[in-house]
Write an enzyme that holds these catalytic residues in place. Structure first.
Site, PDB file in Angstrom:
ATOM      1  N   GLU A   1      -2.342  22.788 -27.865  1.00  0.00           N
ATOM      2  CA  GLU A   1      -1.535  22.095 -26.953  1.00  0.00           C
ATOM      3  C   GLU A   1      -3.415  21.512 -25.865  1.00  0.00           C
ATOM      4  OE1 GLU A   1       2.483  22.544 -24.568  1.00  0.00           O
ATOM      5  OE2 GLU A   1       0.876  23.838 -24.254  1.00  0.00           O
TER       6      GLU A   1
ATOM      7  N   HIS B   1      -0.045  36.462 -50.684  1.00  0.00           N
ATOM      8  CA  HIS B   1       0.323  35.808 -52.153  1.00  0.00           C
ATOM      9  C   HIS B   1       1.487  35.479 -51.329  1.00  0.00           C
ATOM     10  CE1 HIS B   1      -0.297  40.234 -53.109  1.00  0.00           C
ATOM     11  NE2 HIS B   1      -1.090  40.124 -51.940  1.00  0.00           N
TER      12      HIS B   1
ATOM     13  N   LYS C   1      11.491  15.429 -25.188  1.00  0.00           N
ATOM     14  CA  LYS C   1      11.571  15.846 -23.610  1.00  0.00           C
ATOM     15  C   LYS C   1      12.796  14.295 -23.100  1.00  0.00           C
ATOM     16  CE  LYS C   1       9.376  19.423 -21.395  1.00  0.00           C
ATOM     17  NZ  LYS C   1       8.162  19.773 -20.962  1.00  0.00           N
TER      18      LYS C   1
HETATM   19  O1  PA5 Z   1       0.813  24.986 -21.527  1.00  0.00           O
HETATM   20  C1  PA5 Z   1       1.978  24.815 -20.991  1.00  0.00           C
HETATM   21  O2  PA5 Z   1       1.818  23.838 -19.412  1.00  0.00           O
HETATM   22  C2  PA5 Z   1       3.393  24.601 -21.548  1.00  0.00           C
HETATM   23  O3  PA5 Z   1       3.582  24.826 -23.179  1.00  0.00           O
HETATM   24  C3  PA5 Z   1       4.587  25.008 -20.837  1.00  0.00           C
HETATM   25  O4  PA5 Z   1       3.830  26.737 -20.948  1.00  0.00           O
HETATM   26  C4  PA5 Z   1       6.041  25.458 -21.370  1.00  0.00           C
HETATM   27  O5  PA5 Z   1       5.849  24.281 -21.215  1.00  0.00           O
HETATM   28  C5  PA5 Z   1       6.826  26.254 -20.099  1.00  0.00           C
HETATM   29  O6  PA5 Z   1       6.689  25.738 -18.919  1.00  0.00           O
HETATM   30  P1  PA5 Z   1       7.118  26.350 -18.105  1.00  0.00           P
HETATM   31  O7  PA5 Z   1       6.535  27.219 -17.303  1.00  0.00           O
HETATM   32  O8  PA5 Z   1       6.811  24.887 -16.714  1.00  0.00           O
HETATM   33  O9  PA5 Z   1       8.791  26.520 -18.448  1.00  0.00           O
END
Ligand code: PA5
Length: 443
Positions: free
Chosen positions: A284, A305, A419
């Site tokens: 990310e 394996h 989303k």
């Molecule tokens: O690193 C990030 O910002 C994302 O992966 C969030 O952790 C994830 O989308 C969850 O978001 P939230 O904590 O707002 O529900």
């Protein structure tokens, strides 16, 4: 100080020491960008000094809440997704006994809100029937769909089974200080809450209450976890420890030489979810602007394996980073057998970990011979302190590496695309134009 040793000798076939040394000023400049807060995403640098800035009073408070939940609950459900669950899951699994779920140790920690599986939620609700359970609901934004659905279901179940007052006592919310639906709901219902600071992104939040509360409820020492991170923070930020810089530089050098995929390898089944946490952190942070190493992971020797063939002889676009754990917790020796029908007496008397270490060394050598460069990250053992240290090491290296790649490591614009489509397909109010467009597209 607990040690993290980064050895890049087995990566030097694919990239030369000279090439790595030529990147010295680049890595320095990335470190300075991070420390001086002058780069893209500089409003999300709270994690850099977070270990040092976390007061012991917060840890005491979290421990008190954890004791209360442990006292009252047979099961605690941690509701969250992405950075709001992977860090806690990684640490709990790395420290835990995989068979404790089959015993009667309490409380059991289970997770929800990290998928939209109807059967998963049905089966979880069935499992919780007749049990004293509590909920830790975690969402930084307070608006994420997956945990919101799970929480709505579980909150209703808890209120129906234990009553509203008890439910309110057994629910803890971790979210933004002011914004988001979860904040509104938690304030309205009078839940105990903890805050995720604005300047700490989800995937960098494991050392905040997001990770600390579930880890404490699971019975682990969050002070030792933080101490390990504090030690590593001090060493890295003072420049005494160059391990994060070495790792960041080497992986970028390998990427530039055509190694587009990094496989995080472990030889300890407890580290499976640590790799999941790492994948989110790097994927990310770096995968944007059509750039970035693809972070993958395998559990060895299990996956030798299955994926072992591909790694040994498939397309040469990969490199490995091995997390090697020097010492295991328990001793098991392979017994001698008079009949030796299985032919295993050559191993009699040896510890299982010795065999595992030879699998590790033998595989590393084979992969290097096969054209898979190797970075070796060694830690002493799986303890709270070493894990805190390792978490900070990977976070620091990720920030440095992202700046070396030339992206903003602290945003995630790409996660919005699915989303928008999902909300349009579900006809969420406010998405009318998108709904019309997407219906047209799929008709
Ligand atoms: O690193 C990030 O910002 C994302 O992966 C969030 O952790 C994830 O989308 C969850 O978001 P939230 O904590 O707002 O529900």
């Amino acid at each position: 100080m607990n040690n993290i040793r980064v050895n890049i000798n087995d990566a030097l076939g694919a990239v030369s020491q000279n090439a790595i040394e030529a990147m010295a000023s680049e890595v320095r400049s990335s470190v300075n960008t991070l420390l001086e807060g002058t780069g893209a995403g500089n409003d999300f640098l709270g994690w850099v000094r977070l270990p040092e800035n976390t007061p012991d009073s917060l840890l005491d408070d979290i421990n008190a809440t954890a004791r209360r939940l442990r006292g009252e609950c047979d099961v605690v459900v941690v509701v969250g997704i992405g950075g709001s669950y992977l860090g806690a899951k990684a640490v709990i699994e790395a420290l835990g006994n995989p068979f404790s779920v089959y015993g009667d140790s309490k409380p059991q920690i289970v997770f929800a809100g990290h998928n939209i599986g109807e059967d998963y939620l049905y089966e979880l609700q069935k499992y919780l029937e007749g049990k004293n359970f509590g909920i830790i609901v975690i969402s930084k934004s307070g608006t994420t769909t997956e945990p919101a659905i799970a929480f709505r279901l579980l909150k209703a179940q808890l209120e129906a089974s234990a009553g509203r007052e008890t439910a309110a006592r057994r629910i803890v919310a971790i979210t933004d200080a002011k914004r988001g639906a979860l904040r509104t709901l938690a304030d309205e219902e009078g839940y105990t809450t903890y805050v995720i600071d604005d300047n700490v992104g989800g995937r960098f939040s494991v050392l905040t209450p997001v990770g600390l509360l579930p880890i404490a409820v699971a019975g682990y020492d969050i002070k030792a976890l933080l101490d390990g991170a504090r030690e590593r923070q001090k060493a890295i930020l003072s420049g005494a420890d160059k391990s994060a810089e070495v790792y960041a530089t080497t992986r970028n050098a390998l990427y530039r030489s055509g190694k587009k995929i990094e496989i995080l390898v472990n030889y300890n089944p407890r580290l499976h979810f640590f790799a999941e946490w790492w994948k989110q952190l790097y994927g990310e942070s770096e995968g944007k602007e059509h750039k970035g190493i693809f972070p993958a992971s395998v559990d060895f020797s299990t996956d030798l394996h299955s994926m072992g063939q591909w790694i040994q002889e498939g397309e040469r676009s990969i490199f490995e980073t091995v997390i090697s754990v020097a010492n295991v917790d328990h001793e098991v020796r392979i017994p001698s057998d008079e009949a030796n029908l299985d032919g295993l007496n050559f191993l009699a008397g040896k510890r299982v970990d010795e065999v595992n270490k030879m699998a590790e060394l033998g595989t590393r050598l084979a992969h290097v011979d096969g054209g898979v460069p190797n970075i070796l990250v060694t830690i002493d053992a799986l303890t709270e302190r070493t894990l805190g240290s390792l978490i900070y090491f990977f976070e620091a290296a990720c920030g440095i590496s992202g700046y070396m790649l030339g992206v903003n490591p602290f945003n995630q614009p790409g996660v919005e695309a699915y989303k928008r489509n999902m909300f349009a397909l579900l006809a969420k109010p406010g998405y009318e134009a998108e709904t019309a467009a997407i219906r047209e597209r799929i008709s």
